[in-house]
Motif scaffolding. Structure first.
Motif, mmCIF file in Angstrom:
data_model
loop_
_atom_site.group_PDB
_atom_site.id
_atom_site.type_symbol
_atom_site.label_atom_id
_atom_site.label_comp_id
_atom_site.label_asym_id
_atom_site.label_seq_id
_atom_site.Cartn_x
_atom_site.Cartn_y
_atom_site.Cartn_z
ATOM 1 N N LEU A 23 83.535 4.714 0.934
ATOM 2 C CA LEU A 23 82.439 5.018 1.839
ATOM 3 C C LEU A 23 81.861 6.409 1.578
ATOM 4 C CD1 LEU A 23 83.817 3.594 5.215
ATOM 5 C CD2 LEU A 23 82.294 2.494 3.566
ATOM 6 N N SER A 162 78.393 6.474 3.715
ATOM 7 C CA SER A 162 77.929 5.120 3.990
ATOM 8 C C SER A 162 78.780 4.501 5.090
ATOM 9 C CB SER A 162 77.991 4.263 2.721
ATOM 10 O OG SER A 162 79.326 4.162 2.255
ATOM 11 N N ASP A 163 78.404 3.295 5.501
ATOM 12 C CA ASP A 163 79.098 2.563 6.552
ATOM 13 C C ASP A 163 79.659 1.259 5.998
ATOM 14 O OD1 ASP A 163 78.314 4.468 8.510
ATOM 15 O OD2 ASP A 163 76.351 3.497 8.633
ATOM 16 N N SER A 168 83.279 1.056 10.577
ATOM 17 C CA SER A 168 83.751 2.358 10.126
ATOM 18 C C SER A 168 82.677 3.006 9.248
ATOM 19 C CB SER A 168 85.060 2.225 9.349
ATOM 20 O OG SER A 168 84.884 1.411 8.209
ATOM 21 N N GLY A 169 82.772 4.326 9.107
ATOM 22 C CA GLY A 169 81.788 5.026 8.293
ATOM 23 C C GLY A 169 82.280 6.403 7.914
ATOM 24 N N ARG A 195 84.511 7.981 10.805
ATOM 25 C CA ARG A 195 84.527 7.137 12.002
ATOM 26 C C ARG A 195 85.298 5.858 11.706
ATOM 27 N NH1 ARG A 195 79.043 5.340 12.819
ATOM 28 N NH2 ARG A 195 79.657 3.483 11.647
#
Length: 266
Positions: A23, A162-163, A168-169, A195
């Motif tokens: 990510l 990115s996500d 999640s990201g 996240r």
């Protein structure tokens, strides 16, 4: 790629934060670089079928090359190798340090992406070149992708991330600081905001130290390892950054010399 016994980088990005790598720096970002690698392999004096990548990280360049070549991927971080194994099943993965790795076999080409930036002394850089040479068949090519050389380095900031479909990201802020006069290293500060799928957010910060050498030093050390050296300069279109200077060393099957060429930006 982590390198023990020197100032940087801390292990977290390539340690406990490694699962976030897809990510933080998605694999699709590396597609153009993989195309450039394949073009530079064309400088080899033999067909390129078997390729060794040193400092292969999460395997994001390798995933664009694995259908063309038989790859062996080497990194110092077990956590990053785990990420790469998931992305590149069936590809050989080995743990090792590019400064002293000796597999006892040779390849048609060797590739090192920006992991080469963690060579922060001329001795470390020369050691990595000797490793590449030791694993390169006569007529084979070794390709190196440093992010910076001393002549074109400039401080900058960058951000990205990115996500994932699960919610999640990851986001990063990169802050490259001015180089000290005469220094052969430069410092970059990274902050990561992560996240998880359940919505919890945490942050992490760490400092990375990168080598910064003039083009002449690259040429001197590559030639000292035994390579015939070529230099390729990107043509950067629509990007606010200096073009990268890329290096290819050919293990001579005969002949000497050096060239300077230009390639489209990756």
């Amino acid at each position: 790629m982590t390198t023990p016994g020197q100032a940087g980088p801390p292990a977290r990005l390539y340690g406990d934060l490694a699962p976030w790598w897809p990510l933080i720096s998605p694999a699709e970002v590396y597609r153009d670089d993989a195309e450039t690698v394949a073009r530079l392999f064309g400088l080899a004096e033999r067909p390129v079928r078997e390729v060794l990548e040193l400092g292969s990280g999460g395997g994001h360049t390798a995933c664009h090359l694995r259908d063309r070549y038989r790859l062996t991927l080497v990194d110092l971080s077990e956590e990053m190798l785990a990420v790469s194994r998931e992305l590149n099943p069936g590809v050989e993965h080995l743990r090792g340090d590019m400064r002293d790795l000796r597999l006892g076999r040779e390849f048609d080409a060797v590739f090192v992406h920006d992991a080469i930036d963690y060579m922060t002394t001329p001795d470390d850089l020369a050691a990595a070149f000797r490793t590449a040479y030791a694993h390169c068949r006569p007529g084979g090519a070794a390709v190196f992708f440093p992010d910076h050389v001393a002549e074109t380095y400039r401080p900058a900031t960058d951000c990205g991330g990115s996500d994932a479909p699960d919610g999640s990201g990851a986001r990063y802020l990169e802050w490259s600081l001015p180089a000290e006069p005469g220094a052969t290293t430069v410092r970059t500060e990274y902050t990561f905001t992560l996240r998880s799928a359940d919505g919890q957010v945490r942050t992490a910060h760490e400092t990375h130290v990168f080598g910064l050498f003039p083009v002449a030093e690259w040429h001197r050390l590559l030639a000292g390892a035994g390579f015939r050296v070529s230099t390729a300069t990107e043509t950067v279109v629509g990007e606010d950054r200096p073009p990268r200077t890329l290096f290819t060393g050919v293990r001579p099957a005969g002949g000497t010399g050096a060239r300077v060429t230009a390639l489209p930006a990756g």
